[in-house]
Design a protein around this motif. Structure first.
Motif, short mmCIF file in Angstrom:
data_model
loop_
_atom_site.label_atom_id
_atom_site.label_comp_id
_atom_site.label_asym_id
_atom_site.label_seq_id
_atom_site.Cartn_x
_atom_site.Cartn_y
_atom_site.Cartn_z
N ASN A 114 49.84 -28.62 38.43
CA ASN A 114 50.86 -29.36 37.69
C ASN A 114 50.33 -30.74 37.28
N GLN A 115 49.69 -31.43 38.21
CA GLN A 115 49.18 -32.76 37.90
C GLN A 115 48.03 -32.74 36.92
N HIS B 123 50.83 -27.58 42.88
CA HIS B 123 51.09 -28.99 42.60
C HIS B 123 49.87 -29.63 41.93
N ARG C 67 58.41 -31.56 41.75
CA ARG C 67 57.14 -31.71 42.47
C ARG C 67 57.31 -31.54 43.98
N TYR D 17 56.78 -23.48 44.75
CA TYR D 17 56.60 -24.84 44.25
C TYR D 17 57.43 -25.01 42.99
N PRO E 59 52.81 -34.39 46.86
CA PRO E 59 54.05 -33.63 46.72
C PRO E 59 54.92 -33.84 47.95
N PRO F 224 57.75 -27.30 39.77
CA PRO F 224 57.04 -28.36 39.03
C PRO F 224 57.92 -29.53 38.62
#
Length: 296
Positions: free
Chosen positions: A179-180, A176, A141, A136, A112, A138
């Motif tokens: 998110n991934q 993060h 990122r 954060y 990120p 998304p």
């Protein structure tokens, strides 16, 4: 903390550049992480800010206290900017840990970007002001932090110490990671079909997992590079507990309403941080276990 490793190159320094708060939130992502609406109200009480100015922004938590020399343009002088170096080194530590964790999964971790800003800025999730804390986004990122404001907030909440600040950065990086891994997307689909207390419950589990991921990072980094010193774990536990919904509601003069929680109680946040710290494994951070319509 012992931070002897290199600084991350994924730091975008916008301090001294100004930045608008207009335009509201754009589509493509809802900012996650942080201390939430009740804490925003507390910040307003502490600093005399009109709550109507900042409600609706992304949430956050504290960062390291620092004193900075500044240039005429308002940007901290590079040789005196300990706060930036600290944040970049912590980010670098998270990159090493999560690259290794993703490699074990047969995947590639995409680092990120950490955005440092002053006052206000724009993100892929819309406008943000410092008073809403680290968050954060998304869709772009990126993790967003105003170090000066977070230093003040850290003092106000009693979450002092360099490792307490590192926990905050690691928590946002935890979003993060979610998110991934597709966790945020799956959780948002469940939230969209829920609403009310059920949606809040999902948000709590998202935040608790980010706390657990922060603990996982600390264990893995310490096992590999011995970054922890005496008192660091206590600082992290204290920081996690300081931003529990129940504690913040009490400090705001409200009665504790668990159905309104969006981040978890102090006990829950500290417990999940410790779980990650003790286990150091992704599987141990399944805060969604037993929740209908969600498999992590």
């Amino acid at each position: 903390m012992r931070l002897d490793g290199p600084e991350s190159g994924n730091v975008e320094d916008r301090r001294g550049q100004g930045g608008g708060f207009g335009g509201g939130r754009r589509g493509g992502g809802i900012a996650v992480g942080g201390i939430g609406g009740v804490a925003i109200l507390l910040v307003c009480l502490f600093l005399g800010v009109d709550p109507s100015i900042i409600l609706g922004g992304g949430g956050g938590s504290p960062a390291p206290q620092q004193q900075q020399q500044t240039t005429q343009q308002g940007r901290p002088a590079p040789d005196a900017d300990a706060g930036r170096r600290f944040a970049a080194q912590v980010l670098g530590e998270t990159e090493q840990v999560w690259r290794a964790q993703f490699s074990r999964l047969g995947r590639q971790y995409q680092d990120p970007t950490l955005v440092l800003y002053s006052g206000a800025t724009q993100s892929g999730c819309g406008g943000a002001q410092a008073q809403v804390g680290p968050f954060y986004c998304p869709s772009d990122r990126k993790v967003y932090i105003d170090l000066d404001f977070m230093a003040q907030l850290q003092q106000r909440l009693g979450a002092k110490g360099d490792f307490a600040a590192a926990y905050i950065i690691a928590h946002e990086v935890g979003h993060h990671v979610q998110n991934q891994l597709g966790i945020l997307q799956q959780a948002q689909r469940v939230e969209n079909g829920a609403g009310g207390p059920d949606a809040n419950a999902m948000q709590v589990r998202i935040e608790l997992q980010a706390d657990c991921f922060a603990g996982l990072w600390a264990k893995q980094a310490n096992d590999a590079r011995r970054i922890l010193e005496q008192g660091d774990i206590e600082e992290g536990m204290n920081a996690a507990a300081a931003v529990g919904d129940d504690k913040l509601q009490r400090e705001a003069g409200q009665r504790v309403r668990p159905e309104s929680f969006t981040h978890g109680s102090s006990a829950e946040r500290a417990r999940w941080f410790r779980t990650g710290l003790e286990k150091g494994e992704l599987a141990a951070c399944n805060t969604f276990a037993g929740m209908p319509a969600f498999s992590n």
